[in-house]
Design an enzyme around this catalytic site. Sequence first.
Site, PDB file in Angstrom:
ATOM      1  N   GLU A   1       0.880  -1.154   0.000  1.00 21.17           N
ATOM      2  CA  GLU A   1       0.000   0.000   0.000  1.00 21.17           C
ATOM      3  C   GLU A   1       0.930   1.220   0.000  1.00 21.17           C
ATOM      4  O   GLU A   1       1.818   1.313   0.850  1.00 21.17           O
ATOM      5  CB  GLU A   1      -0.848  -0.022   1.280  1.00 21.17           C
ATOM      6  CG  GLU A   1      -1.869   1.079   1.301  1.00 21.17           C
ATOM      7  CD  GLU A   1      -2.726   1.086   2.566  1.00 21.17           C
ATOM      8  OE1 GLU A   1      -2.669   0.123   3.348  1.00 21.17           O
ATOM      9  OE2 GLU A   1      -3.441   2.082   2.739  1.00 21.17           O
TER      10      GLU A   1
ATOM     11  N   ARG B   1       4.587 -13.315   9.342  1.00 20.09           N
ATOM     12  CA  ARG B   1       5.350 -12.083   9.198  1.00 20.09           C
ATOM     13  C   ARG B   1       6.761 -12.237   9.730  1.00 20.09           C
ATOM     14  O   ARG B   1       6.989 -13.012  10.644  1.00 20.09           O
ATOM     15  CB  ARG B   1       4.726 -11.003  10.080  1.00 20.09           C
ATOM     16  CG  ARG B   1       3.713 -10.217   9.399  1.00 20.09           C
ATOM     17  CD  ARG B   1       3.154  -9.154  10.313  1.00 20.09           C
ATOM     18  NE  ARG B   1       2.128  -8.539   9.534  1.00 20.09           N
ATOM     19  CZ  ARG B   1       2.250  -7.357   8.921  1.00 20.09           C
ATOM     20  NH1 ARG B   1       3.300  -6.613   9.100  1.00 20.09           N
ATOM     21  NH2 ARG B   1       1.304  -6.891   8.162  1.00 20.09           N
TER      22      ARG B   1
ATOM     23  N   LYS C   1       4.526   0.444   9.490  1.00 18.57           N
ATOM     24  CA  LYS C   1       4.662   1.742   8.833  1.00 18.57           C
ATOM     25  C   LYS C   1       4.091   2.870   9.692  1.00 18.57           C
ATOM     26  O   LYS C   1       4.612   3.972   9.701  1.00 18.57           O
ATOM     27  CB  LYS C   1       3.926   1.716   7.492  1.00 18.57           C
ATOM     28  CG  LYS C   1       4.798   1.228   6.359  1.00 18.57           C
ATOM     29  CD  LYS C   1       4.036   1.247   5.047  1.00 18.57           C
ATOM     30  CE  LYS C   1       3.315  -0.040   4.829  1.00 18.57           C
ATOM     31  NZ  LYS C   1       2.454  -0.110   3.686  1.00 18.57           N
TER      32      LYS C   1
END
Length: 539
Positions: free
Chosen positions: A29, A254, A264
């Site tokens: 994103e 992850r 982020k």
Amino acid sequence: MADNFIEQFIEEDIAAGKIGTVQTRFPPEPNGYLHIGHAKSMFINFGTAEKYGGKCNLFFDDTNPSKEKTEFVDAIRRDIRWLGYHWEKEVYASDFFDIIYSYAEKLIMDGKAFVCDLSADEIRETRGTLTEPGTESPYRNRTPEENLKLFREMRDGKYADGEKCLRAKIDMASPNVNLRDPVIYRILRATHHRTGDKWCIYPMYDYAHPICDYLQGVTHSLCTLEFEDHRPLYDWVGYSLGFSPKPRQIEFARLNLTNLVMSKRYLKKLVEEGSVHGWDDPRMPTLAGLRNRGIPAEAIKDFCARAGVTKAQSECEIGYFEAVVRDYLNVHAPRAMAVVEPLKLTITNYEGSEETEFDINQLDETAGTRKIMFGKELYIERSDFSLDPPPKYHRLRIGGYCRLKSAYIVRADEAVTDENGNVVEVKCTYFPESRSGSDTSGIKAKGVLHWVNAETCVDAELRQYDHLLNDADYSGQDFSERINLDSEHIFAVKAEPYLSEAEDGTAFQLMRTGYYKKATEGGKLILSEIVSLKDNFNK
Ligand code: ATP
Ligand code: MG
């Protein structure tokens, strides 16, 4: 041969004739910079496609216009290229907004979606809990015709933000909360970084993502474990819209690293609050930060390969990452000398100067040697001389012998002190027959000291870094309490002139000090730490 469970699934699908060529996508994103966790996602998405002769797209998931920026798109492209990956096509979710919209009309006409007037809060309150079913919306039984009219009015800007939304009509009693009539379109007046003000309704990620995967021809949609509970919704969208062949979502764990923040949202906070110098600060786990730090792309990929692909959530020790970087640099980085805390060393029986041969990297046979200039006045590390040496001290003491790297053996004769008793100079004798490479002196010297020539050395700024987070234990502590604001340390040092002539960006092993990247700022030589020499990692 399958190396992990993802590859096993893919091989099953190939064997069953379900797919031809493997197609994956890396789906960032564009709301921030990529970090080392994304490197793992790339390693899996690009790596798996390559292994099976398939292709991987770069897919920008830009369904959330308020946080996305073109600056981030550019940074993401740069970072992927730096790691050495090549995408097949560059695709944006926003490329498909028209089709995503018309699929929503199809769901409406099939009785599988409805316009709901409940507010976001009301939807949350009626969603139920893990143990109790939700309550159906009073708007759930609108006719397809009424829904279509209202949905078109939503698109045409007739309603305020949040006044209405489009929901999938699935099952309010489903044990999976994600299937309880999830919102699939919302009204949001925000300028999109690519479609501008064309739309005032935007699709939700869970609805848009399977469509975008399908339209790109993705065969395997590889994502992280938090999407596991969303897979039934991913599949519902595919079945409801009749996708064939339907992309298969597979989740993996992850990458988490101790002493680093990886989200982020938090990285952005560090930048905005000025706790670091920017997204590319050398302490940041962003790819831009790691690059700026001097960590080679190859070492990052090697680390991802060694960390492996699993479904078990775990946290990797930062020390392991550093050990991988150190292994790489040990073989590849040229050696050089710099003295961090200089102490003058004068060789009383030496006059003039001479060149000696210095091994560029003793582990690399092709690296060869270069010449360094020896002389009468040198600097050594303050910690390499002691008036009162502890047991097993192999460095210089009065009456003791040490070799000066790539030069001669010296014996310390006298220490000059200032009025406070601090040593300011050491006077030595050198032994002409002890020259490195042709030593016939027979003198045994245990310690080898690095040094610089006082006459030719240059002043440099050495920067050392601690981890950005204070301890490895996440338990109960908010990340902001764990930030180590005092994580950059600056020293004025003396360096070989060779370092100022080297190309900016080169990684060196400063002997007995660590791995450092060379840079020039305002004419000044900067040596910034990549990774220490010491291996703290407990294998
Ligand atoms: P963040 O929480 O840092 O914002 P994100 O998941 O929101 O991360 P995206 O831009 O959506 O970031 O991520 C792109 C892809 O990278 C996704 O498929 C995501 O699952 C994956 N990814 C993100 N962080 C990690 C990580 N730490 N380890 C492995 N994959 C990751
Ligand atoms: Mg995300």
